[in-house]
Structure formats: structure tokens, C-alpha cells
Design an enzyme around this catalytic site. Structure first.
Site, PDB file in Angstrom:
ATOM      1  N   GLU A 143       0.797  -1.230   0.000  1.00 17.58           N
ATOM      2  CA  GLU A 143       0.000   0.000   0.000  1.00 17.58           C
ATOM      3  C   GLU A 143       0.832   1.284   0.000  1.00 17.58           C
ATOM      4  OE1 GLU A 143      -3.012   0.047   3.017  1.00 17.58           O
ATOM      5  OE2 GLU A 143      -3.910  -1.837   2.359  1.00 17.58           O
ATOM      6  N   GLU A 175      -5.206  -8.654   1.241  1.00 14.80           N
ATOM      7  CA  GLU A 175      -5.846  -8.296   2.514  1.00 14.80           C
ATOM      8  C   GLU A 175      -7.325  -8.046   2.281  1.00 14.80           C
ATOM      9  OE1 GLU A 175      -4.257  -4.925   4.685  1.00 14.80           O
ATOM     10  OE2 GLU A 175      -2.199  -5.590   4.352  1.00 14.80           O
TER      11      GLU A 175
HETATM   12  C1  FCB Z   1      -4.189  -1.966   5.681  1.00 13.78           C
HETATM   13  C2  FCB Z   1      -2.799  -2.309   6.158  1.00 13.78           C
HETATM   14  C3  FCB Z   1      -2.772  -3.376   7.220  1.00 13.78           C
HETATM   15  C4  FCB Z   1      -3.898  -3.220   8.219  1.00 13.78           C
HETATM   16  C5  FCB Z   1      -5.218  -3.069   7.497  1.00 13.78           C
HETATM   17  C6  FCB Z   1      -6.409  -2.962   8.420  1.00 13.78           C
HETATM   18  O1  FCB Z   1      -4.192  -0.676   5.168  1.00 13.78           O
HETATM   19  O2  FCB Z   1      -2.019  -2.751   5.076  1.00 13.78           O
HETATM   20  O3  FCB Z   1      -1.515  -3.327   7.839  1.00 13.78           O
HETATM   21  O4  FCB Z   1      -3.643  -2.205   9.080  1.00 13.78           O
HETATM   22  O5  FCB Z   1      -5.180  -1.955   6.667  1.00 13.78           O
END
Ligand code: FCB
Length: 460
Positions: free
Chosen positions: A166, A362
């Protein structure tokens, strides 16, 4: 609801990140990172929480891997802490730091779990932070050197390498609105950081490729940007602007050969983009093998003169764009729950940037879990039905994208464990496994048992 099967070989797993779970902040020669500094800066992190101890995963990794195996995970995405490998960000490699990831990788492979390495999940060595961090072009070069050192140790056993997690957050939250480390609030710095992060990706990817890495990628958190009113031309213009600042500024240089003109023009209102040197775009555009997608919620915007804009997280939207407050049932982060956004996002990327396999690196949700006495596994469990519903909805959305032709290779839930949620500290719980921070006891929540079933059936 209907039964759904995922493709054969669909990769099921979970994700974490070094600073959020490892603890052991001073063990075995680890140097300080910008998050150690930031979390000690009064007012930056909820109640002054730090990653000093976190989930103590550094010492408990073997038990945590055993738990992953029990849950049936096929893949585990973790990040390597740069300050463990090079305590000052440059110079000699600290072998003890590499030893930890060596042990972790072996433990995973022993259990048949695929290690997926992220090289940078935000814990920049403080020594590089002192020299400007990602606003300094040299950081990108140091990153490639560090990546090479990690690959030299783990490359014989790790196939999948992602460079950055990110970069939008690193650049805009780190240097734009200051909610993340290093906490700067300067649009020019944020845009400069965007480029140096991408350059760091390009240099590291080239080095990894030369060293023989099999699968090389990057993880983005692209936004599903939606208009408040689909019929409004002003809202469509707002979508275009926000999409440029959040999505195309990363996706175009990575997958379409260079920065989009409209975005460069916008950036030029804050800083002369002379930091983009000859050859940079070509390097950044070198083919990747995998695009990691992190998705949590959609973004709704309206084009409104006088709109509050997105602050430093979207420099230049002030006075023109209104970011709509989230509606409907929200997670504990105050985030909207809209699985359809994931389908739209995956389809859009597959259409506009064809040819790159994707992996959901994620997806998950924080809820105010309450450990009960009569939980799913007898004692102290957590009946997190809201999290199960969230995950179920998003897996259906991912399945829908596959049905529409998207080349989606797998799904990694965020997160395996409750952990240090950056500026929110430990008060937000994203884990499918509950962590009692006083005892470090791990208890799989109902969602972990549910996920175990999903994996074993390869479907819902
Ligand atoms: C993302 C991050 C991860 C976590 C999630 C909830 O932006 O990559 O580390 O904090 O959010």
C-alpha cells in the site's frame, strides 16, 4: 445461500505485518524504525501504544505457525522488518535478523504453507527517515539493496515476493495528512514519496528478477471510487480526480507505461515533478507477475464547490470534492461494508490493466469482539458472527469477479491475529484469532473455525 466452489488451486491464507505482530523491538540487533519513533510521539497513536511487544510473534512464531496449520492455511503473507536486516537501513546485513525469517520460512514449509514475503510494510529504518525517508531518492536505491539481501537468504525457499504494501498509505498518510509515520503534512512531500516508492519497487523488482525470483509483485489498496449521484457530471469529475490520485497514479506507471497526464498536471500544482527522471517510468513499468489487492470499503465522492476534500490524503481536492460519510452498518473502524465494491474493483482493474493475475492480499474487518465464557471451542471463545458475515460477503464478491472472468488467484484474510492497528493501537481487532495481550494467549474466534471449513471445502 447457494454453495460456491472456488477454482482448483485457489490460494487460501492469512496476512500479517512485522511491526504489527512481532514485538521484540530491540532483540538481536533490530534498529529503530519510523514507527518506533512515531508511536512514541505523544498524540500520534491511541493511548501511546507501541509495537514493542505486540503479539510477541518473534518468540512465538512456531506456535503461530502450528495454529495456521491447524486452520488449514495454504499460504501466509508476512512482512520482513527492514530494521532487523539493516538496523541503519544501509550497510552491513545483520545475520540475526535474517535468521528469524529463515526459521519462520522453514516452519511454514514444514507445514506445507506457502510463504508470501512483503519486503516493505511501512517500518522504514529511522536512520533513513532522518535523511528524508521516501522523499529522498536514495531510499529507493537502499530498498533494492535490502531486497537483494533478503532474497539472497530466503530466495531458495520463497517463490512469491511483493515489494511494497500500500504505497498510497506510505505516501499520503505518512507525508500528506500525517496520520501515519513519519507524520508529515506536506502535499509536495507526499507526491515526491509516491514516485520514490514506485521507483523503489522498480529497482527492487529488477534486482529480484536478476537474482532469479519466481513471482514478483506489489500490493496496492486501490479504491473503488463511486459518485454520490451517478447522473451528476460534477460527481463524475470528482470520481476522475480521486481515482487519479488514488489509483491511476500507481496503476498507470506500474501497468500502463507511465503516469497519466491529468495526474501529473495536478501534481504540478504542488511540486515540479522533476523527481521523475529519464528512465524511471520504463523501470517502474517492467512487467510484474502478480498484483496484490487490499480491499476494505468503497469511497463515495461528490463534486461540490467548497467541498471539504480529503485533506492531505488527497491533496488538491479541498474546495472541490466532498467525501461522503460512510453509511449503513459499519465496522469498528467506521468503515462501510460493501462487498460489491470488491467485485467492481477487481473487474475494473482486469479491464483497464489486462493480463496481470491478482491476489487479494488483505480483506477483513475489525469488530469489538468480546471474549465469552462459552465460545465456539468451549472456553473464552469469540462468537464473531459479524466478521463471518463480512468475510462471507466478500468471498462471494470475489467469486463473482472470477465468474466474470477476472484472473484471481487467491484470498488472504486480514488478519491472522489481533494486532497493532497503527494509529489505532491495539483497540481495533482484525484477527480471526483473538489475542489476549496480557497473557499472549491465542484463541481462534468463530470466524477462524468458519474459515477453516471454507478452506477445507474450497468454497462456501
Ligand atoms: C491496511 C494495512 C494493514 C492493516 C489493514 C487494516 O491498510 O495494510 O496493515 O492495518 O489496513
Amino acid at each position: 445461500m447457494s454453495n460456491l466452489r472456488f477454482p482448483e488451486n485457489f490460494l487460501w491464507g492469512a496476512a500479517t505485518a512485522a511491526y504489527q505482530i512481532e514485538g521484540a523491538a530491540r532483540d538481536d540487533g533490530r534498529g529503530p524504525s519510523i514507527w518506533d519513533t512515531f508511536s512514541r510521539t505523544p498524540g500520534k497513536v491511541h493511548q501511546g501504544h507501541t509495537g514493542d511487544v505486540a503479539c510477541d510473534h518473534y518468540h512465538r512464531y512456531a506456535d503461530d505457525v502450528a495454529l495456521m496449520a491447524e486452520l488449514g492455511l495454504r499460504a501466509y503473507r508476512f512482512s520482513v522488518a527492514w530494521p532487523r536486516i539493516q538496523p541503519d537501513g544501509t550497510g552491513p546485513v545483520n545475520p540475526c535478523g535474517l535468521d528469524f525469517y529463515d526459521r519462520l520460512v522453514d516452519a511454514l514449509l514444514d507445514r506445507g504453507i506457502d510463504p508470501i514475503v512483503t519486503l516493505y510494510h511501512w517500518d522504514l529504518p529511522q536512520a533513513l527517515g532522518d535523511r528524508g525517508g521516501w522523499t529522498n531518492r536514495e531510499t529507493a536505491e537502499h530498498f533494492a539493496t535490502y531486497a537483494t539481501a533478503v532474497h539472497a537468504r530466503l530466495g531458495d525457499r520463497v517463490d512469491t515476493w511483493t515489494t511494497l504494501n500500500e504505497p498510497w498509505c506510505s505516501a499520503y498518510l505518512g507525508y500528506g495528512n500525517g496520520v501515519h509515520a513519519p507524520g508529515e503534512q506536506d502535499p509536495a512531500a507526499a507526491f515526491t514519496a509516491v514516485h520514490h516508492l514506485l521507483l523503489g519497487h522498480g529497482l527492487a523488482a529488477r534486482a529480484l528478477r536478476a537474482a532469479g525470483a519466481e513471482t514478483i509483485g506489489i500490493t496496492l489498496n486501490p479504491a473503488d471510487v463511486r459518485p454520490a449521484d451517478p447522473a451528476s457530471a460534477a460527481d463524475a469529475a470528482a470520481v476522475r480526480l480521486v481515482d487519479g490520485l488514488h489509483n491511476r497514479i500507481f496503476l498507470d506507471p506500474l501497468l500502463a507505461g507511465g503516469y497519466p497526464e491529468d495526474v501529473l498536471e495536478h501534481v504540478g500544482g504542488f511540486v515540479e515533478p522533476a523527481f521523475v527522471r529519464d528512465g524511471d517510468e520504463k523501470l517502474i513499468a517492467a512487467p510484474i507477475d502478480l498484483l496484490g489487492i487490499n480491499y476494505y470499503q468503497p469511497t463515495y465522492v461528490a463534486g461540490r464547490p467548497g467541498g471539504a476534500g480529503g485533506g492531505g490524503a488527497y491533496p488538491g481536492t479541498e474546495g472541490a470534492v466532498e467525501f461522503l460519510p460512510p453509511v449503513g452498518p459499519l465496522t469498528d473502524m467506521g468503515w462501510m461494508i460493501e462487498p460489491a465494491g470488491l467485485t467492481r474493483l477487481l473487474e475494473r482493474i482486469a479491464t483497464d490493466y489486462p493480463g496481470v493475475p491478482m491476489l487479494i492480499t488483505e480483506n477483513g474487518a475489525a469488530f469489538p469482539d468480546k471474549p465469552g465464557v462459552d465460545g465456539p471451542d468451549g472456553a473464552g471463545g469469540v462468537m464473531d458472527t459479524d466478521r463471518i458475515a463480512y468475510l462471507d460477503g466478500h468471498l462471494r464478491a470475489a467469486h463473482e469477479a472470477i465468474a466474470r472472468g477476472v484472473d484471481l488467484r487467491g484470498y488472504l484474510v486480514w488478519s491472522l491475529l489481533d494486532n497493532f492497528e497503527w494509529a489505532e493501537g491495539y483497540r481495533k481487532r482484525f484477527g480471526i484469532v483473538h489475542v489476549d495481550y496480557l497473557t499472549q494467549r491465542r484463541t481462534p474466534k468463530a470466524s477462524a473455525r468458519w474459515y477453516q471449513e471454507v478452506i477445507s471445502r474450497n468454497g462456501l
